[in-house]
Design a protein around this motif. Structure first.
Motif, short mmCIF file in Angstrom:
data_model
loop_
_atom_site.label_atom_id
_atom_site.label_comp_id
_atom_site.label_asym_id
_atom_site.label_seq_id
_atom_site.Cartn_x
_atom_site.Cartn_y
_atom_site.Cartn_z
N PHE A 94 0.85 -1.19 0.00
CA PHE A 94 0.00 0.00 0.00
C PHE A 94 0.88 1.23 0.00
O PHE A 94 2.10 1.16 0.18
N THR A 95 0.25 2.39 -0.22
CA THR A 95 0.96 3.67 -0.18
C THR A 95 0.46 4.47 1.01
O THR A 95 -0.75 4.58 1.22
N THR A 96 1.38 5.01 1.80
CA THR A 96 1.03 5.83 2.95
C THR A 96 1.19 7.29 2.60
O THR A 96 2.26 7.71 2.15
N PHE A 97 0.13 8.07 2.79
CA PHE A 97 0.17 9.51 2.57
C PHE A 97 0.20 10.21 3.92
O PHE A 97 -0.64 9.94 4.78
N THR A 98 1.17 11.09 4.12
CA THR A 98 1.27 11.87 5.34
C THR A 98 0.86 13.30 5.04
O THR A 98 1.40 13.92 4.13
N THR A 99 -0.08 13.82 5.80
CA THR A 99 -0.57 15.17 5.55
C THR A 99 0.32 16.20 6.25
O THR A 99 1.20 15.86 7.04
N CYS A 100 0.09 17.45 5.94
CA CYS A 100 0.85 18.53 6.55
C CYS A 100 0.67 18.56 8.06
O CYS A 100 1.52 19.07 8.79
N ALA A 101 -0.44 18.02 8.54
CA ALA A 101 -0.71 17.99 9.98
C ALA A 101 -0.16 16.73 10.65
O ALA A 101 -0.39 16.50 11.83
N GLY A 102 0.54 15.89 9.87
CA GLY A 102 1.11 14.67 10.43
C GLY A 102 0.15 13.50 10.47
O GLY A 102 0.46 12.45 11.04
N GLN A 103 -1.03 13.64 9.90
CA GLN A 103 -2.01 12.56 9.86
C GLN A 103 -1.66 11.59 8.74
O GLN A 103 -0.99 11.95 7.78
N LYS A 104 -2.13 10.36 8.85
CA LYS A 104 -1.84 9.35 7.84
C LYS A 104 -3.12 8.85 7.20
O LYS A 104 -4.14 8.69 7.85
N CYS A 105 -3.05 8.61 5.89
CA CYS A 105 -4.12 7.91 5.20
C CYS A 105 -3.45 6.97 4.20
O CYS A 105 -2.27 7.12 3.89
N GLY A 127 -3.47 4.43 0.59
CA GLY A 127 -3.99 4.30 -0.77
C GLY A 127 -3.49 3.03 -1.42
O GLY A 127 -2.45 2.47 -1.04
N VAL A 128 -4.23 2.54 -2.42
CA VAL A 128 -3.82 1.37 -3.18
C VAL A 128 -3.88 1.69 -4.66
O VAL A 128 -4.67 2.52 -5.11
N SER A 129 -3.03 1.03 -5.41
CA SER A 129 -2.98 1.22 -6.86
C SER A 129 -2.37 -0.03 -7.46
O SER A 129 -1.57 -0.73 -6.82
N GLY A 130 -2.74 -0.32 -8.71
CA GLY A 130 -2.19 -1.49 -9.38
C GLY A 130 -2.59 -2.77 -8.69
O GLY A 130 -3.78 -3.04 -8.49
N LYS A 131 -1.60 -3.57 -8.25
CA LYS A 131 -1.87 -4.86 -7.62
C LYS A 131 -1.96 -4.78 -6.10
O LYS A 131 -2.11 -5.81 -5.43
N GLN A 132 -1.88 -3.57 -5.55
CA GLN A 132 -2.05 -3.41 -4.11
C GLN A 132 -3.51 -3.65 -3.74
O GLN A 132 -4.40 -3.44 -4.55
N ARG A 133 -3.75 -4.09 -2.47
CA ARG A 133 -5.09 -4.49 -2.08
C ARG A 133 -5.52 -3.83 -0.78
O ARG A 133 -4.71 -3.56 0.10
N PHE A 134 -6.84 -3.62 -0.67
CA PHE A 134 -7.39 -3.02 0.54
C PHE A 134 -7.24 -3.94 1.75
O PHE A 134 -7.12 -3.47 2.88
#
Length: 420
Positions: A94-105, A107-114
């Motif tokens: 998976f891909t980890t997105f870090t926001t400017c406030a330090g929060q994490k969300c 994401g998945v793309s291609g063969k990555q899975r929920f």
């Protein structure tokens, strides 16, 4: 580190919300009774007040028995001002997105899975089917108590909380969604409305002579504001179906297919409306070429491919209507031989979808297109909606909130056929 974070109250029952409200009220009164609050305490007081408002709003909606969404403990309750993505890290899963406030969300793309996201306990598609069948028939053999606890019931209606049960269903959907198969990111970001940074113009590198200065070159940023819009459907099932031996395996496929069609319909739409998500064809910054011919051809596809390459992006896929895909794949030479893709397009993937207009096609790098789920999937059920009670049926309502974003308009090229 914030000593007074906004409280994560999404997994609370009504009783838990009431207890939290009392605790938060006491903390607010203690802070308001102090003099000369520090900046940290003032920020904490604002967060506590926001948490208190959430308790009151949620209690007014959920009643005494219903559960509300659960979220990762690292996620904030909400962020009314939106978030900006500051950094991202990609792993195999998976891909980890870090926001400017330090929060994490995540994401998945291609063969990555929920199912591999760290937000929830990993579950399989069969568990989802078993849960729905057990709940519909009253036969709970082989179903874990924690699974049944994910259902909140009020009379002849209720809600199935996500708690990870939806993840394998989403993976089934991602395998059928044309946009996902082309490389679109799906980001699980339950923060409400979201801001994403976007480069409006890129800096230009130049050479210089000795002792001279480099030429000025500015990079310009713009923001994408993604207001949450709802996508959903209703699915009616006869109650007799839940006793069939293959229903457990069939249910995830039914829901997955419905989600796939809904995402492609919304994601490939061309006219943004106030209550609907804005799809790929609604972004004005993406360039378009008109053709008088009504059928697609390799030469028209190659022209779009070349336009994207000129803008320093590498196209990965071309999306088109299934009939146009069939036309492209069945073109013959004068000698009656099947034409293939020209050498430049042999690595370009082709995907046909029924959810796309027959007079449009798009070529691009679809890693620059994203679907953001700003409110996690909910399934509500009823045995009395419409004529369900008389017909011995169960009606499911599946919905979630989100929107779509073109991260780089220059990464795409549209084509419109049959323009007079």
């Amino acid at each position: 580190m914030d000593l007074f974070p906004i409280r994560d109250l999404r997994s609370k029952t009504a009783r838990g919300l009431k207890e939290s409200r009392s605790e938060i009220t006491a903390e607010i009164e203690a802070l308001e009774g102090k003099k000369n609050l520090s900046s940290t305490e003032e920020r904490g007081l604002d967060n506590l007040r926001e948490s208190l408002d959430f308790c009151s709003e949620r209690l007014a909606k959920v009643g005494d028995g219903n559960l509300v969404f659960s979220s990762d403990d690292s996620n904030p309750l909400r962020n009314p001002g939106g978030i900006q993505v500051a950094d991202e890290q990609t792993s195999d899963k998976f891909t980890t997105f870090t926001t400017c406030a330090g929060q994490k969300c995540y994401g998945v793309s291609g063969k990555q899975r929920f199912v591999d996201l760290p937000t929830y306990k990993r579950r399989d598609a069969g568990e989802f089917g078993r849960l729905l069948c057990a709940h519909a028939t009253g036969r709970h053999d082989g179903v874990a108590p924690e699974a049944l606890a994910a259902l909140s019931t009020a009379g002849d209606a209720g809600t199935l909380q996500r708690e990870g049960y939806w993840n394998p269903v989403l993976d089934i959907a991602l395998n059928q969604i044309a946009l996902s198969r082309s490389g679109m990111f799906t980001i699980d970001a339950p923060y409400g409305n979201i801001h994403i940074a976007k480069v409006a113009s890129h800096p230009v590198m130049t050479t210089k002579l000795e002792n001279e200065s480099f030429a000025e070159s500015d990079v310009t940023f713009s923001g994408i504001y993604l207001a949450s819009k709802f996508i959903g459907c209703k699915i009616t099932c006869p109650l007799e179906m839940f006793r069939a031996p293959n229903t457990e395996a069939m249910l995830p496929q039914i829901f997955g297919r419905a989600i796939a069609i809904g995402v492609d319909q919304a994601g490939l739409s061309s006219i943004p409306e106030p209550t609907k998500p804005g799809g790929l064809f609604s972004f004005d910054g993406i360039q378009n070429t008109d053709y008088t011919q009504t059928d697609i051809s390799w030469s028209r596809l190659n022209a779009a491919y070349l336009e994207v390459r000129k803008r320093n992006y590498m196209p990965t896929y071309a999306l088109m209507d299934v009939q146009q895909e069939n036309v492209l794949g069945n073109q013959e030479t004068a000698n009656g031989e099947w034409k293939g893709a020209p050498p430049a397009l042999r690595d370009l993937g082709l995907i046909g979808t029924q959810q796309m207009a027959s007079d449009r096609f798009v070529v691009g790098d679809f890693s620059q297109f994203a679907q953001v789920l700003t409110d996690r999937i909910t399934i509500k059920w009823s045995d009395e909606a419409g004529e369900a009670f008389e017909r011995h049926q169960r009606v499911y309502k599946v919905y979630w909130a989100g929107n779509f974003a073109s991260l780089q308009d220059d990464a795409f090229q549209f084509g419109t056929l049959g323009v007079v």
